[in-house]
Motif scaffolding. Sequence first.
Motif, PDB file in Angstrom:
ATOM      1  N   TYR A 247       0.835  -1.205   0.000  1.00  0.00           N
ATOM      2  CA  TYR A 247       0.000   0.000   0.000  1.00  0.00           C
ATOM      3  C   TYR A 247       0.870   1.254   0.000  1.00  0.00           C
ATOM      4  CZ  TYR A 247      -3.074   3.665   1.773  1.00  0.00           C
ATOM      5  OH  TYR A 247      -3.761   4.838   1.931  1.00  0.00           O
ATOM      6  N   CYS A 248       1.876   1.268   0.846  1.00  0.00           N
ATOM      7  CA  CYS A 248       2.767   2.424   0.978  1.00  0.00           C
ATOM      8  C   CYS A 248       3.444   2.739  -0.352  1.00  0.00           C
ATOM      9  CB  CYS A 248       3.804   2.144   2.064  1.00  0.00           C
ATOM     10  SG  CYS A 248       4.987   3.482   2.317  1.00  0.00           S
ATOM     11  N   ARG A 249       3.990   1.722  -1.011  1.00  0.00           N
ATOM     12  CA  ARG A 249       4.680   1.949  -2.278  1.00  0.00           C
ATOM     13  C   ARG A 249       3.718   2.411  -3.366  1.00  0.00           C
ATOM     14  NH1 ARG A 249       7.911  -3.381  -1.084  1.00  0.00           N
ATOM     15  NH2 ARG A 249       9.832  -2.544  -0.157  1.00  0.00           N
ATOM     16  N   THR A 250       2.508   1.841  -3.367  1.00  0.00           N
ATOM     17  CA  THR A 250       1.521   2.230  -4.377  1.00  0.00           C
ATOM     18  C   THR A 250       1.216   3.717  -4.283  1.00  0.00           C
ATOM     19  OG1 THR A 250       0.490   0.041  -4.368  1.00  0.00           O
ATOM     20  CG2 THR A 250      -0.838   1.863  -5.198  1.00  0.00           C
ATOM     21  N   CYS A 252       2.987   6.144  -2.605  1.00  0.00           N
ATOM     22  CA  CYS A 252       4.169   6.998  -2.742  1.00  0.00           C
ATOM     23  C   CYS A 252       4.647   7.088  -4.189  1.00  0.00           C
ATOM     24  CB  CYS A 252       5.298   6.480  -1.847  1.00  0.00           C
ATOM     25  SG  CYS A 252       5.014   6.751  -0.088  1.00  0.00           S
ATOM     26  N   LEU A 253       4.556   5.989  -4.934  1.00  0.00           N
ATOM     27  CA  LEU A 253       4.972   6.014  -6.334  1.00  0.00           C
ATOM     28  C   LEU A 253       3.997   6.807  -7.193  1.00  0.00           C
ATOM     29  CD1 LEU A 253       6.251   2.353  -6.811  1.00  0.00           C
ATOM     30  CD2 LEU A 253       7.626   4.442  -6.652  1.00  0.00           C
ATOM     31  N   ALA A 254       2.737   6.867  -6.740  1.00  0.00           N
ATOM     32  CA  ALA A 254       1.741   7.647  -7.489  1.00  0.00           C
ATOM     33  C   ALA A 254       1.988   9.145  -7.365  1.00  0.00           C
ATOM     34  CB  ALA A 254       0.343   7.310  -6.999  1.00  0.00           C
ATOM     35  N   VAL A 255       2.649   9.559  -6.289  1.00  0.00           N
ATOM     36  CA  VAL A 255       2.923  10.993  -6.045  1.00  0.00           C
ATOM     37  C   VAL A 255       4.387  11.156  -5.641  1.00  0.00           C
ATOM     38  CG1 VAL A 255       0.564  11.648  -5.462  1.00  0.00           C
ATOM     39  CG2 VAL A 255       1.996  10.653  -3.701  1.00  0.00           C
ATOM     40  N   PRO A 256       5.318  10.841  -6.514  1.00  0.00           N
ATOM     41  CA  PRO A 256       6.745  10.854  -6.146  1.00  0.00           C
ATOM     42  C   PRO A 256       7.260  12.204  -5.676  1.00  0.00           C
ATOM     43  CG  PRO A 256       6.466  10.734  -8.520  1.00  0.00           C
ATOM     44  CD  PRO A 256       5.112  10.535  -7.925  1.00  0.00           C
ATOM     45  N   GLY A 257       6.582  13.283  -6.071  1.00  0.00           N
ATOM     46  CA  GLY A 257       7.056  14.603  -5.679  1.00  0.00           C
ATOM     47  C   GLY A 257       6.426  15.147  -4.418  1.00  0.00           C
ATOM     48  N   SER A 258       5.596  14.360  -3.755  1.00  0.00           N
ATOM     49  CA  SER A 258       4.886  14.835  -2.558  1.00  0.00           C
ATOM     50  C   SER A 258       5.138  13.926  -1.366  1.00  0.00           C
ATOM     51  CB  SER A 258       3.377  14.903  -2.829  1.00  0.00           C
ATOM     52  OG  SER A 258       3.090  15.779  -3.893  1.00  0.00           O
ATOM     53  N   LYS A 259       5.122  14.519  -0.173  1.00  0.00           N
ATOM     54  CA  LYS A 259       5.232  13.731   1.036  1.00  0.00           C
ATOM     55  C   LYS A 259       3.898  13.036   1.315  1.00  0.00           C
ATOM     56  CE  LYS A 259       8.656  16.783   3.186  1.00  0.00           C
ATOM     57  NZ  LYS A 259       8.945  17.704   4.324  1.00  0.00           N
ATOM     58  N   VAL A 260       3.984  11.823   1.843  1.00  0.00           N
ATOM     59  CA  VAL A 260       2.783  11.069   2.200  1.00  0.00           C
ATOM     60  C   VAL A 260       2.870  10.697   3.674  1.00  0.00           C
ATOM     61  CG1 VAL A 260       1.314   9.085   1.709  1.00  0.00           C
ATOM     62  CG2 VAL A 260       2.666  10.115  -0.130  1.00  0.00           C
ATOM     63  N   TYR A 261       1.916  11.173   4.460  1.00  0.00           N
ATOM     64  CA  TYR A 261       1.881  10.884   5.891  1.00  0.00           C
ATOM     65  C   TYR A 261       0.914   9.716   6.142  1.00  0.00           C
ATOM     66  CZ  TYR A 261       4.173  15.415   6.541  1.00  0.00           C
ATOM     67  OH  TYR A 261       5.053  16.469   6.495  1.00  0.00           O
ATOM     68  N   PHE A 262       1.462   8.613   6.665  1.00  0.00           N
ATOM     69  CA  PHE A 262       0.658   7.442   6.997  1.00  0.00           C
ATOM     70  C   PHE A 262       0.374   7.459   8.494  1.00  0.00           C
ATOM     71  CE2 PHE A 262       2.995   6.377   3.184  1.00  0.00           C
ATOM     72  CZ  PHE A 262       2.045   5.740   2.394  1.00  0.00           C
ATOM     73  N   THR A 263      -0.897   7.540   8.868  1.00  0.00           N
ATOM     74  CA  THR A 263      -1.263   7.561  10.280  1.00  0.00           C
ATOM     75  C   THR A 263      -2.037   6.299  10.622  1.00  0.00           C
ATOM     76  OG1 THR A 263      -3.357   8.742   9.906  1.00  0.00           O
ATOM     77  CG2 THR A 263      -1.384  10.086  10.205  1.00  0.00           C
ATOM     78  N   GLY A 264      -2.093   5.990  11.915  1.00  0.00           N
ATOM     79  CA  GLY A 264      -2.733   4.756  12.344  1.00  0.00           C
ATOM     80  C   GLY A 264      -1.694   3.694  12.658  1.00  0.00           C
ATOM     81  N   PRO A 265      -2.120   2.443  12.891  1.00  0.00           N
ATOM     82  CA  PRO A 265      -1.180   1.377  13.256  1.00  0.00           C
ATOM     83  C   PRO A 265      -0.256   1.012  12.101  1.00  0.00           C
ATOM     84  CG  PRO A 265      -3.382   0.473  12.869  1.00  0.00           C
ATOM     85  CD  PRO A 265      -3.519   1.967  12.847  1.00  0.00           C
ATOM     86  N   PRO A 267       3.095  -1.382  10.950  1.00  0.00           N
ATOM     87  CA  PRO A 267       3.907  -2.540  11.357  1.00  0.00           C
ATOM     88  C   PRO A 267       5.306  -2.113  11.776  1.00  0.00           C
ATOM     89  CG  PRO A 267       2.786  -2.970   9.277  1.00  0.00           C
ATOM     90  CD  PRO A 267       2.599  -1.510   9.580  1.00  0.00           C
ATOM     91  N   GLU A 268       5.867  -2.841  12.710  1.00  0.00           N
ATOM     92  CA  GLU A 268       7.238  -2.547  13.149  1.00  0.00           C
ATOM     93  C   GLU A 268       8.243  -2.936  12.060  1.00  0.00           C
ATOM     94  OE1 GLU A 268       7.993  -4.473  16.833  1.00  0.00           O
ATOM     95  OE2 GLU A 268       6.348  -3.481  17.897  1.00  0.00           O
ATOM     96  N   ASN A 269       9.408  -2.307  12.130  1.00  0.00           N
ATOM     97  CA  ASN A 269      10.546  -2.679  11.281  1.00  0.00           C
ATOM     98  C   ASN A 269      10.304  -2.462   9.792  1.00  0.00           C
ATOM     99  OD1 ASN A 269      11.890  -3.636  13.650  1.00  0.00           O
ATOM    100  ND2 ASN A 269      10.748  -5.560  13.452  1.00  0.00           N
ATOM    101  N   VAL A 270       9.486  -1.450   9.448  1.00  0.00           N
ATOM    102  CA  VAL A 270       9.289  -1.177   8.020  1.00  0.00           C
ATOM    103  C   VAL A 270      10.074   0.054   7.561  1.00  0.00           C
ATOM    104  CG1 VAL A 270       6.999  -2.215   7.958  1.00  0.00           C
ATOM    105  CG2 VAL A 270       7.222   0.234   8.435  1.00  0.00           C
ATOM    106  N   ASN A 271      10.616   0.808   8.491  1.00  0.00           N
ATOM    107  CA  ASN A 271      11.239   2.095   8.162  1.00  0.00           C
ATOM    108  C   ASN A 271      12.375   1.978   7.146  1.00  0.00           C
ATOM    109  OD1 ASN A 271       9.822   2.267  10.698  1.00  0.00           O
ATOM    110  ND2 ASN A 271      10.657   4.334  10.891  1.00  0.00           N
ATOM    111  N   LYS A 272      13.136   0.896   7.223  1.00  0.00           N
ATOM    112  CA  LYS A 272      14.307   0.762   6.360  1.00  0.00           C
ATOM    113  C   LYS A 272      13.934   0.526   4.899  1.00  0.00           C
ATOM    114  CE  LYS A 272      17.244  -1.118  10.053  1.00  0.00           C
ATOM    115  NZ  LYS A 272      18.054  -2.293  10.497  1.00  0.00           N
ATOM    116  N   HIS A 273      12.717   0.101   4.665  1.00  0.00           N
ATOM    117  CA  HIS A 273      12.334  -0.299   3.312  1.00  0.00           C
ATOM    118  C   HIS A 273      11.337   0.654   2.669  1.00  0.00           C
ATOM    119  CE1 HIS A 273      14.225  -4.041   4.580  1.00  0.00           C
ATOM    120  NE2 HIS A 273      13.366  -4.112   5.589  1.00  0.00           N
ATOM    121  N   LEU A 274      11.099   1.794   3.280  1.00  0.00           N
ATOM    122  CA  LEU A 274      10.067   2.698   2.790  1.00  0.00           C
ATOM    123  C   LEU A 274      10.597   3.630   1.702  1.00  0.00           C
ATOM    124  CD1 LEU A 274       8.369   3.806   6.128  1.00  0.00           C
ATOM    125  CD2 LEU A 274       7.466   2.224   4.426  1.00  0.00           C
ATOM    126  N   PRO A 275       9.717   4.078   0.803  1.00  0.00           N
ATOM    127  CA  PRO A 275      10.112   5.129  -0.151  1.00  0.00           C
ATOM    128  C   PRO A 275      10.512   6.397   0.598  1.00  0.00           C
ATOM    129  CG  PRO A 275       8.039   4.084  -0.794  1.00  0.00           C
ATOM    130  CD  PRO A 275       8.343   3.584   0.591  1.00  0.00           C
TER     131      PRO A 275
END
Length: 293
Positions: A247-250, A252-265, A267-275
Amino acid sequence: MSSEMYSIKDLENLSGIKAHTIRIWEKRYKIVQPGRTDTNIRFYTNEDLKKLLNISMLSQYGFKISAISEMSDEEIANKISGLKIVNQQDTYSDSLLLSLINLDEQLFNKTFLDIVMTEGFENTIIKHIFPFFRRIGIMWQIGTINPAQEHFISNLIRNKIIVATERITRVVNQDLGTALLFLPENELHEIGLLFFNYILRSRGFKTIYLGQSVPYESLDRIVTACDFAFIVTNLTTPLSEDDFMKYCRTVCLAVPGSKVYFTGPIPENVNKHLPDNALFKKDLLTLLNISEE
């Protein structure tokens, strides 16, 4: 257990009164009397929970347990209705819970207004309503709340946020840019997103609010139709690490020039792999100058 049957641990979680204290009140004052299942397991009812919540409220205002135990249910109700709710977290919380259990819109409105008059709308939602929803979450987990009650209270709160948003008179600051807000597909719980919309508008941001269950494929069309500075999206249902990353990649890739703030629960240990343009609730709170406390 059914929605009408509580264990003593349930009562402790929901009322905030220690199980040990409840047992003492049972023996000494006969305030509540548990029933027994066919297998001799003790249980309590909605009426027991409501009585304990009422007693908790009266005791916070100086009423002695010994005196309360001699009151009829009608006398207790009259004492409660005559209270002027003051700035006490526990009293607010108990009043909100009673309004949920009894489907009492008048009590909810009175309590909500009292808090807003004392602490302001923003703090009412952050310090009281969101913790109240966490308390409701406990009730869901132990099966002591039904969908009608949850929908009742959610719609009241949803309407409060919408009305407050419509009343904002602050002029939009064009330098801040435009925020796009939406929920992912199959996500219908929008109170958190509605509140972020309120906060952004109250700070002078222009917002485009798309609301519930927005299909992924529609994002490309939105991106070409409007110019925005960042996206805010909210999850209430926890996703697996793989599903969240997809979901995150979908998005973020749709809006590569904009910041995307994900709120709510999240998963742990995803920070290293995020756009690179993926951010979280704490980053949004920092942008809006809101403390998590």
